[in-house]
Design a protein around this motif. Structure first.
Motif, short mmCIF file in Angstrom:
data_model
loop_
_atom_site.label_atom_id
_atom_site.label_comp_id
_atom_site.label_asym_id
_atom_site.label_seq_id
_atom_site.Cartn_x
_atom_site.Cartn_y
_atom_site.Cartn_z
N ARG A 78 0.82 -1.20 0.00
CA ARG A 78 0.00 0.00 0.00
C ARG A 78 0.86 1.26 0.00
NH1 ARG A 78 -2.71 -0.19 5.97
NH2 ARG A 78 -3.70 -2.00 4.99
N ILE A 79 0.22 2.37 -0.32
CA ILE A 79 0.88 3.67 -0.30
C ILE A 79 -0.16 4.73 0.02
CG2 ILE A 79 0.53 4.17 -2.76
CD1 ILE A 79 3.35 5.41 -2.78
N VAL A 80 0.31 5.83 0.63
CA VAL A 80 -0.55 6.99 0.89
C VAL A 80 0.06 8.18 0.17
CG1 VAL A 80 -1.45 8.58 2.63
CG2 VAL A 80 -1.28 6.14 3.15
N PHE A 81 -0.72 8.85 -0.67
CA PHE A 81 -0.28 10.07 -1.35
C PHE A 81 -0.89 11.27 -0.65
CE2 PHE A 81 0.42 7.15 -4.94
CZ PHE A 81 1.67 7.58 -5.37
N GLN A 82 -0.05 12.23 -0.27
CA GLN A 82 -0.56 13.47 0.31
C GLN A 82 -0.94 14.47 -0.78
OE1 GLN A 82 -1.12 13.48 3.63
NE2 GLN A 82 -0.46 11.38 3.28
N ASN A 83 -0.38 14.29 -1.95
CA ASN A 83 -0.67 15.18 -3.08
C ASN A 83 -1.81 14.58 -3.91
OD1 ASN A 83 -0.66 16.40 -5.69
ND2 ASN A 83 1.45 17.08 -5.36
N PRO A 84 -2.98 15.23 -3.96
CA PRO A 84 -4.14 14.67 -4.68
C PRO A 84 -3.86 14.44 -6.17
CG PRO A 84 -4.81 16.51 -3.29
CD PRO A 84 -3.32 16.51 -3.29
N GLU A 85 -3.05 15.33 -6.78
CA GLU A 85 -2.74 15.17 -8.20
C GLU A 85 -1.90 13.92 -8.42
OE1 GLU A 85 -0.92 18.72 -9.60
OE2 GLU A 85 -2.71 19.95 -9.34
N GLN A 86 -0.95 13.68 -7.52
CA GLN A 86 -0.13 12.47 -7.63
C GLN A 86 -0.99 11.22 -7.48
OE1 GLN A 86 2.99 12.87 -4.68
NE2 GLN A 86 4.43 13.63 -6.20
N LYS A 87 -1.92 11.28 -6.52
CA LYS A 87 -2.78 10.12 -6.29
C LYS A 87 -3.64 9.82 -7.52
CE LYS A 87 -6.28 10.28 -3.33
NZ LYS A 87 -7.01 10.28 -2.05
N THR A 88 -4.21 10.87 -8.10
CA THR A 88 -5.05 10.69 -9.29
C THR A 88 -4.24 10.11 -10.45
OG1 THR A 88 -6.46 12.54 -8.62
CG2 THR A 88 -6.56 11.87 -10.93
N TYR A 89 -3.04 10.66 -10.64
CA TYR A 89 -2.17 10.18 -11.72
C TYR A 89 -1.79 8.72 -11.49
CZ TYR A 89 1.80 10.12 -14.99
OH TYR A 89 2.67 9.82 -16.00
N PHE A 90 -1.48 8.38 -10.24
CA PHE A 90 -1.10 7.01 -9.91
C PHE A 90 -2.25 6.04 -10.18
CE2 PHE A 90 -0.62 3.68 -6.51
CZ PHE A 90 0.48 3.04 -7.07
N LEU A 91 -3.45 6.42 -9.80
CA LEU A 91 -4.62 5.57 -10.05
C LEU A 91 -4.85 5.38 -11.55
CD1 LEU A 91 -7.09 6.92 -7.33
CD2 LEU A 91 -5.87 4.74 -7.32
N ASP A 92 -4.64 6.44 -12.31
CA ASP A 92 -4.78 6.33 -13.77
C ASP A 92 -3.77 5.34 -14.35
OD1 ASP A 92 -6.84 8.15 -13.80
OD2 ASP A 92 -5.57 9.87 -14.31
N LEU A 93 -2.53 5.38 -13.83
CA LEU A 93 -1.49 4.46 -14.31
C LEU A 93 -1.83 3.02 -13.96
CD1 LEU A 93 1.76 6.46 -13.43
CD2 LEU A 93 0.75 6.13 -15.69
N LEU A 94 -2.36 2.81 -12.75
CA LEU A 94 -2.77 1.46 -12.36
C LEU A 94 -3.85 0.92 -13.30
CD1 LEU A 94 -2.96 1.72 -8.45
CD2 LEU A 94 -1.18 0.62 -9.80
N LYS A 95 -4.79 1.79 -13.64
CA LYS A 95 -5.88 1.37 -14.54
C LYS A 95 -5.33 1.06 -15.94
CE LYS A 95 -9.31 4.17 -12.09
NZ LYS A 95 -10.10 5.42 -12.11
#
Length: 286
Positions: free
Chosen positions: A224-241
């Motif tokens: 698991r990971i926690v992103f404090q930056n919302p933009e990073q989290k969104t980008y990461f989720l897009d890459l996973l998809k």
């Protein structure tokens, strides 16, 4: 006559197969799947690792960003080589911001006749105390003792992992062992260290050793990971998809955790090598 013909036929067949294998291997027609990766921030360590892989006939690919890719069937050997290389280039050490603890620790090292070196870190100005690997177990015990003496047990033991994979493994093992912990924010850098009570310290130190030496397979389930930056989290989720890597979102529930966004992203650790590359991609993009 037939027997002689059969022997000649077998010899010719074997020769043709040998020639075919050489040709296929020479021109790269045998596809090697480089499905594991290591990342290095030190060019000298990466170079040494490459030399060792060559010496052990492990196929690999390396890039300028510090990554080495290799086939998963060589993973055990590569892990063993990596431990040897890391020990050659690094020494165990602790970094001090508290002069009192540092004083107790150096006194204890002197009493135990453990040779050590004090080195000033250029970036922070703080001091690092280093010792040889042969004294590592004893030095760590003395370090814990120095903290207990200086703080009177008022300061809980803690650790900070720069390696996110090891941090994930460590947290998962703590949860499996039922050891309560807290995540505390490091000032100004958006990272977190992990803290636990002294009564669990002996057991936790064994877990840390196993995680650092890659001797534990306990946590090869969920990462698991926690992103404090919302933009990073969104980008990461897009890459996973995009890479079709299954994941789930959840809320961290740890007493004493004080962060604005405690939602974690979790995935199966069998995908972790690939996910770590995506995490690096996210961090480079921001």
């Amino acid at each position: 006559m037939n027997r002689k013909f059969n022997i000649i036929f077998i010899l010719i067949s074997v020769s043709l197969l040998a020639i075919l294998f050489i040709v296929v291997n020479q021109f790269g027609l045998l596809k090697v799947k480089y499905d594991r990766a290591l990342a290095f921030t030190s060019k000298s360590i990466q170079t040494d690792m490459i030399e060792n892989l060559k010496n052990h006939n492990v196929p690999y690919k390396a890039d300028e960003e510090g990554f080495i890719y290799y086939p998963s069937e060589h993973e055990s050997l590569v892990e063993s080589i990596l431990q040897t290389v890391e020990k050659k280039h690094t020494k165990p050490h602790v970094i001090f911001s508290d002069d009192e603890i540092k004083g107790y620790f150096t006194n204890l090292l002197d009493e135990a006749r453990i040779p050590f070196r004090i080195r000033k870190l250029d970036v922070t100005g703080k001091e690092s105390i280093e010792w040889d690997w042969i004294y590592n177990d004893e030095a760590h015990k003395l370090y814990r003792k120095a903290i207990r003496i200086a703080t009177g047990h008022s300061q809980n033991p803690n650790i900070f992992f720069q390696d996110s994979e090891k941090k994930n493994i460590f947290l998962t093992v703590l949860e499996k062992e039922g050891i309560p912990y807290q995540l505390k924010k490091l000032n100004g850098i958006g990272e977190y260290y992990i803290e636990w009570a002294w009564k669990h310290d002996e057991k936790v130190q064994k877990i840390i050793t196993e995680v650092r030496e890659r001797k534990t397979e306990i946590a090869k389930e969920r990462c698991r990971i926690v992103f404090q930056n919302p933009e990073q989290k969104t980008y990461f989720l897009d890459l996973l998809k995009e890479d079709n890597i299954p994941y789930k979102l959840g809320e961290i529930e740890v007493p004493g955790l004080d962060i604005a966004d405690s939602e974690f992203i979790e995935w199966n650790c069998e995908h972790d090598d690939k996910v770590q590359l995506l995490i690096k991609k996210v961090k480079r993009a921001n």
